[in-house]
Design a protein around this motif. Sequence first.
Motif, PDB file in Angstrom:
ATOM      1  N   GLN A   1       0.831  -1.198   0.000  1.00  0.00           N
ATOM      2  CA  GLN A   1       0.000   0.000   0.000  1.00  0.00           C
ATOM      3  C   GLN A   1       0.874   1.260   0.000  1.00  0.00           C
ATOM      4  O   GLN A   1       0.582   2.219  -0.703  1.00  0.00           O
ATOM      5  N   ALA A   2       1.944   1.246   0.761  1.00  0.00           N
ATOM      6  CA  ALA A   2       2.855   2.390   0.784  1.00  0.00           C
ATOM      7  C   ALA A   2       3.511   2.589  -0.578  1.00  0.00           C
ATOM      8  O   ALA A   2       3.679   3.714  -1.045  1.00  0.00           O
ATOM      9  N   LEU A   3       3.861   1.487  -1.229  1.00  0.00           N
ATOM     10  CA  LEU A   3       4.522   1.568  -2.539  1.00  0.00           C
ATOM     11  C   LEU A   3       3.554   1.874  -3.676  1.00  0.00           C
ATOM     12  O   LEU A   3       3.982   2.193  -4.782  1.00  0.00           O
ATOM     13  N   ALA A   4       2.251   1.774  -3.435  1.00  0.00           N
ATOM     14  CA  ALA A   4       1.256   2.013  -4.484  1.00  0.00           C
ATOM     15  C   ALA A   4       1.184   3.474  -4.903  1.00  0.00           C
ATOM     16  O   ALA A   4       0.773   3.778  -6.018  1.00  0.00           O
ATOM     17  N   ASP A   5       1.592   4.379  -4.034  1.00  0.00           N
ATOM     18  CA  ASP A   5       1.575   5.799  -4.382  1.00  0.00           C
ATOM     19  C   ASP A   5       2.758   6.112  -5.288  1.00  0.00           C
ATOM     20  O   ASP A   5       3.901   5.780  -4.953  1.00  0.00           O
TER      21      ASP A   5
ATOM     22  N   ALA B   1      11.060  -3.277 -11.701  1.00  0.00           N
ATOM     23  CA  ALA B   1       9.898  -3.148 -12.581  1.00  0.00           C
ATOM     24  C   ALA B   1      10.025  -1.899 -13.450  1.00  0.00           C
ATOM     25  O   ALA B   1      10.489  -0.855 -12.998  1.00  0.00           O
ATOM     26  N   THR B   2       9.626  -2.024 -14.692  1.00  0.00           N
ATOM     27  CA  THR B   2       9.650  -0.896 -15.618  1.00  0.00           C
ATOM     28  C   THR B   2       8.564   0.096 -15.214  1.00  0.00           C
ATOM     29  O   THR B   2       7.404  -0.292 -15.057  1.00  0.00           O
ATOM     30  N   PRO B   3       8.923   1.380 -15.055  1.00  0.00           N
ATOM     31  CA  PRO B   3       7.907   2.386 -14.724  1.00  0.00           C
ATOM     32  C   PRO B   3       6.817   2.431 -15.795  1.00  0.00           C
ATOM     33  O   PRO B   3       7.076   2.168 -16.969  1.00  0.00           O
ATOM     34  N   ALA B   4       5.593   2.756 -15.409  1.00  0.00           N
ATOM     35  CA  ALA B   4       4.430   2.726 -16.295  1.00  0.00           C
ATOM     36  C   ALA B   4       4.616   3.574 -17.556  1.00  0.00           C
ATOM     37  O   ALA B   4       4.217   3.170 -18.627  1.00  0.00           O
TER      38      ALA B   4
ATOM     39  N   GLN C   1       8.588   6.649  -6.305  1.00  0.00           N
ATOM     40  CA  GLN C   1       9.697   7.443  -6.842  1.00  0.00           C
ATOM     41  C   GLN C   1      10.728   7.745  -5.755  1.00  0.00           C
ATOM     42  O   GLN C   1      11.932   7.700  -6.006  1.00  0.00           O
ATOM     43  N   ILE C   2      10.274   8.018  -4.548  1.00  0.00           N
ATOM     44  CA  ILE C   2      11.196   8.265  -3.436  1.00  0.00           C
ATOM     45  C   ILE C   2      12.040   7.026  -3.175  1.00  0.00           C
ATOM     46  O   ILE C   2      13.264   7.122  -3.010  1.00  0.00           O
TER      47      ILE C   2
ATOM     48  N   ARG D   1      12.798   4.662  -5.249  1.00  0.00           N
ATOM     49  CA  ARG D   1      13.745   4.519  -6.367  1.00  0.00           C
ATOM     50  C   ARG D   1      14.914   5.501  -6.238  1.00  0.00           C
ATOM     51  O   ARG D   1      16.061   5.146  -6.498  1.00  0.00           O
ATOM     52  N   LEU D   2      14.618   6.733  -5.843  1.00  0.00           N
ATOM     53  CA  LEU D   2      15.693   7.720  -5.656  1.00  0.00           C
ATOM     54  C   LEU D   2      16.622   7.305  -4.521  1.00  0.00           C
ATOM     55  O   LEU D   2      17.846   7.398  -4.650  1.00  0.00           O
ATOM     56  N   LEU D   3      16.048   6.863  -3.407  1.00  0.00           N
ATOM     57  CA  LEU D   3      16.879   6.430  -2.281  1.00  0.00           C
ATOM     58  C   LEU D   3      17.718   5.217  -2.653  1.00  0.00           C
ATOM     59  O   LEU D   3      18.849   5.078  -2.183  1.00  0.00           O
ATOM     60  N   ASP D   4      17.189   4.360  -3.497  1.00  0.00           N
ATOM     61  CA  ASP D   4      17.964   3.216  -3.970  1.00  0.00           C
ATOM     62  C   ASP D   4      19.181   3.691  -4.765  1.00  0.00           C
ATOM     63  O   ASP D   4      20.260   3.119  -4.658  1.00  0.00           O
ATOM     64  N   THR D   5      19.011   4.756  -5.511  1.00  0.00           N
ATOM     65  CA  THR D   5      20.098   5.301  -6.334  1.00  0.00           C
ATOM     66  C   THR D   5      21.145   6.041  -5.502  1.00  0.00           C
ATOM     67  O   THR D   5      22.336   5.827  -5.672  1.00  0.00           O
ATOM     68  N   VAL D   6      20.680   6.902  -4.589  1.00  0.00           N
ATOM     69  CA  VAL D   6      21.612   7.757  -3.844  1.00  0.00           C
ATOM     70  C   VAL D   6      22.063   7.161  -2.510  1.00  0.00           C
ATOM     71  O   VAL D   6      23.009   7.652  -1.916  1.00  0.00           O
ATOM     72  N   GLY D   7      21.385   6.148  -2.024  1.00  0.00           N
ATOM     73  CA  GLY D   7      21.758   5.542  -0.743  1.00  0.00           C
ATOM     74  C   GLY D   7      20.988   6.140   0.410  1.00  0.00           C
ATOM     75  O   GLY D   7      20.206   5.479   1.050  1.00  0.00           O
TER      76      GLY D   7
END
Length: 120
Positions: free
Chosen positions: A24-28, A103-106, A33-34, A36-42
Motif C-alpha cells: 500500500q505504501a509503494l502504491a503511491d 519493474a519498468t515504470p508505467a 519514486q522516493i 527509487r531515488l533512495l535506492d540510487t543515492v543511498g
Amino acid sequence: MRTTEETRLPQPDLATVEIGTVLQALADPVRLQIVRLLDTVGEAPCGALELPVGRSTVSHHLRTLRESGLVETHLRGNTRVSRIRREELERRFPGLLASVLGATPAAQAGTATSDEEGER
C-alpha cells in the motif's frame, strides 16, 4: 563544542509488518519514486530529493514510508536523513524490493505498448 549524534526516529519492527502495508505504501507514485531515488543515492534528506511535489509533501511521504517499515530516518543535527531498510526488508520479504525496483515504470511500459500497437 557539540558532537554530531544520530538519533533514529521510531519505526516498526518488520516482523510485525504485513505485506499489504508495504504494498500500500509503494502504491503511491510519489512514494515509489522516493524509494527509487533512495535506492540510487543511498540516503538523503528530504530537501535533496528532486520530486514534482513540495517539500512538506515529500516529508509526509517519507513519514508514511517509515511507518510502513520501508525506510529508516535518522536525525543528524536538524536534518532528517532517510534510507531504505534493505537488509531487513530482504529478510522479511525476500525479493520484494528487487522486484519493485526492477519493474519498468508505467510511462516506459506504456511507450513500448503504444509502439507495438502501431505496428499492427
